[in-house]
Design an enzyme around this catalytic site. Structure first.
Site, mmCIF file in Angstrom:
data_model
loop_
_atom_site.group_PDB
_atom_site.id
_atom_site.type_symbol
_atom_site.label_atom_id
_atom_site.label_comp_id
_atom_site.label_asym_id
_atom_site.label_seq_id
_atom_site.Cartn_x
_atom_site.Cartn_y
_atom_site.Cartn_z
ATOM 1 N N HIS A 168 4.704 3.177 10.280
ATOM 2 C CA HIS A 168 4.105 4.105 9.315
ATOM 3 C C HIS A 168 4.777 3.949 7.949
ATOM 4 O O HIS A 168 4.094 3.841 6.918
ATOM 5 C CB HIS A 168 4.251 5.532 9.844
ATOM 6 C CG HIS A 168 3.676 6.583 8.968
ATOM 7 N ND1 HIS A 168 2.605 7.371 9.339
ATOM 8 C CD2 HIS A 168 4.019 7.023 7.719
ATOM 9 C CE1 HIS A 168 2.317 8.233 8.375
ATOM 10 N NE2 HIS A 168 3.173 8.031 7.382
ATOM 11 N N GLU A 169 6.110 3.955 7.937
ATOM 12 C CA GLU A 169 6.819 3.905 6.656
ATOM 13 C C GLU A 169 6.703 2.532 5.996
ATOM 14 O O GLU A 169 6.550 2.437 4.773
ATOM 15 C CB GLU A 169 8.285 4.292 6.845
ATOM 16 C CG GLU A 169 8.501 5.706 7.370
ATOM 17 C CD GLU A 169 7.758 6.769 6.584
ATOM 18 O OE1 GLU A 169 7.582 6.611 5.349
ATOM 19 O OE2 GLU A 169 7.336 7.765 7.196
ATOM 20 N N HIS A 172 3.430 2.194 4.242
ATOM 21 C CA HIS A 172 3.428 2.824 2.909
ATOM 22 C C HIS A 172 3.855 1.825 1.836
ATOM 23 O O HIS A 172 3.321 1.833 0.718
ATOM 24 C CB HIS A 172 4.397 4.016 2.883
ATOM 25 C CG HIS A 172 3.781 5.319 3.254
ATOM 26 N ND1 HIS A 172 2.696 5.857 2.605
ATOM 27 C CD2 HIS A 172 4.132 6.222 4.203
ATOM 28 C CE1 HIS A 172 2.385 7.023 3.138
ATOM 29 N NE2 HIS A 172 3.230 7.270 4.112
#
Length: 214
Positions: A168-169, A172
């Site tokens: 997820h990170e 980003h």
């Protein structure tokens, strides 16, 4: 919420961002900084300013609260993210999701690749998309490479929920939101997730909302 002045030098913009102290404003979906991708970190900040920025990310993540935060989420297009998960969940959830505690760590220039073909699907949310969650099928195991804030190499295999967090990170940092990978029919308000879909797995949600799990 406006980002630091985009025309100013990077160090100056970060000093401006940090000046008020306390948690930083979190950029919401729709801001171009979340879609622009990031610049590889290569010593653009002096060590003291980098340490202050990392600490601000940590404070902001805790205050939100969340288990990860990437630099673009506070308006900074650098390839830096932080993660930390105390995993305060019931045993049933821990087992089903593979959610185990993760210490605070800084990810600098991270990238990941899958280990094996297994995928796992669970509801996922994002501090930059407040109020909503959706089911995302992600790699069940990934190898993450990069560095930490001191430039030491990172090469680690993550499984279960920690694998989800680092994917997820890192996404980003590539200009991706979890919604880009989500099952559209699963999109649910936080209240609906708590009321209807709080089970350890999203199987009931898939049956009721009409989508398939991997």
């Amino acid at each position: 919420m406006s980002s630091p002045r985009s025309h100013a030098p990077l160090a100056e913009r970060i000093e401006e961002l940090l000046a008020p102290g306390g948690p930083l404003p979190i950029v919401a979906a729709g801001d171009p900084v979340l879609r622009a991708g990031t610049e590889r970190y290569d010593g653009q900040l002096d060590p003291a300013l980098l340490a202050r920025f990392v600490e601000a990310l940590r404070v902001t993540m805790h205050a939100a609260p969340g288990v990860g935060l990437a630099a673009p989420q506070v308006g900074v297009g650098l390839r830096i993210a932080v993660i930390e998960d105390p995993a305060p969940v019931p045993e049933e959830v821990r087992v089903a999701r593979g959610r185990v505690p993760q210490p605070f760590r800084v990810l600098v220039n991270p990238s990941y690749r899958p280990v094996g073909d297994a995928r796992a699907a669970f509801f996922e949310g994002c501090l930059s998309v407040p109020g909503w969650q959706a089911v995302v099928a992600r790699h069940a195991e990934v190898r993450l490479t990069g560095e930490d804030e001191r430039g030491r190499p990172l090469d680690e295999v993550f499984t279960g929920w920690p694998a989800r967090i680092v994917q997820h990170e890192t996404d980003h940092l590539d200009g991706l939101l979890y919604l880009d990978r989500a099952e559209p029919r699963s999109l649910s308000a936080n209240a609906a997730v708590l009321e209807r879909w709080a089970q350890p797995t999203p199987e009931e949600a898939a049956r009721a909302l009409g989508f398939e799990l991997p």
